[in-house]
Design an enzyme around this catalytic site. Sequence first.
Site, PDB file in Angstrom:
ATOM      1  CB  CYS A   1      -0.973  -0.039   1.174  1.00  0.00           C
ATOM      2  SG  CYS A   1      -2.368   1.111   1.002  1.00  0.00           S
TER       3      CYS A   1
ATOM      4  CD  GLU B   1      -0.577  -5.529   5.942  1.00  0.00           C
ATOM      5  OE1 GLU B   1      -1.048  -4.380   6.029  1.00  0.00           O
ATOM      6  OE2 GLU B   1      -0.277  -6.063   4.853  1.00  0.00           O
TER       7      GLU B   1
ATOM      8  CG  HIS C   1      -3.311  -3.580   3.549  1.00  0.00           C
ATOM      9  ND1 HIS C   1      -2.310  -2.944   4.239  1.00  0.00           N
ATOM     10  CD2 HIS C   1      -4.004  -2.612   2.903  1.00  0.00           C
ATOM     11  CE1 HIS C   1      -2.384  -1.639   4.026  1.00  0.00           C
ATOM     12  NE2 HIS C   1      -3.394  -1.416   3.216  1.00  0.00           N
TER      13      HIS C   1
END
Length: 259
Positions: free
Chosen positions: A96, A225, A223
């Site tokens: 990002c 994560e 994302h």
Amino acid sequence: MAQPKALLLRSPGTNCDLETAYAFEQSGASADRVHLNRLLEKPELLHNYQILALSGGFSYGDDISAGRIVGSLMRHHLMDAVKRFHDDGKLILGVCNGFQILIKTGLLLDDDEQGLPSSTLAWNDCQMFQDRWVNLRTAGEKCVFLKDIDQMYLPVAHAEGRFVARDEATLDRLEAAGQLCLTYTANRAGEDCVSFPDNPNGAQRHVAGVCDTTGRIFGLMPHPERYIDRTHHPRWTRGEGNSPGDGLKVFENAVEFFA
């Protein structure tokens, strides 16, 4: 080799470094969160690590444009160290805001003959911040981080994520080289998406992630994560989601690269 070490570069406004560190640790790496100012003071710190990760967030508030301040600081003060890091066969990941930083440093994609950026990340077509989950599919086998991944379901959260190249010839060149390695799709079946919100920002050729010519630098808007456990899935209480979450494999691939 011994357990790989990841350096998670943070700056004012970074807000995904803890989650990214946890994802690397769950994948078998050790992870240190290092402030940009510390690395500017001592660039040689970078060479104690095998993975450099630029996490998501809003570095310096995105006050000029997303990632520009960190990108400029890196470009003018850290490029020699980062290039040596990459030349040593190590990995760089930008998620990002980290993707935006990599674009603005010029590390990810080469500039054109005039020294101007060949591609950028522009404002979303809808002119609004987008926070939603998207279907993704991979293309080719160049990117180290996407090894053995065919598709993923991950969240996005950005206002400047629309991948735009200088011209169609640039897009053709990047696609032919296997660098347009992650794209938005309409569903889990991998059908081409044709409109918002499947492509949340209007990116050309539905690009969600790009790698460099070596496949060892990877930038993506979604994302990974934020989905490393089934309970991260927005509908896990209804029995949906994978265990582990789709995003964990991205970090496992980085760790396994050094096995």
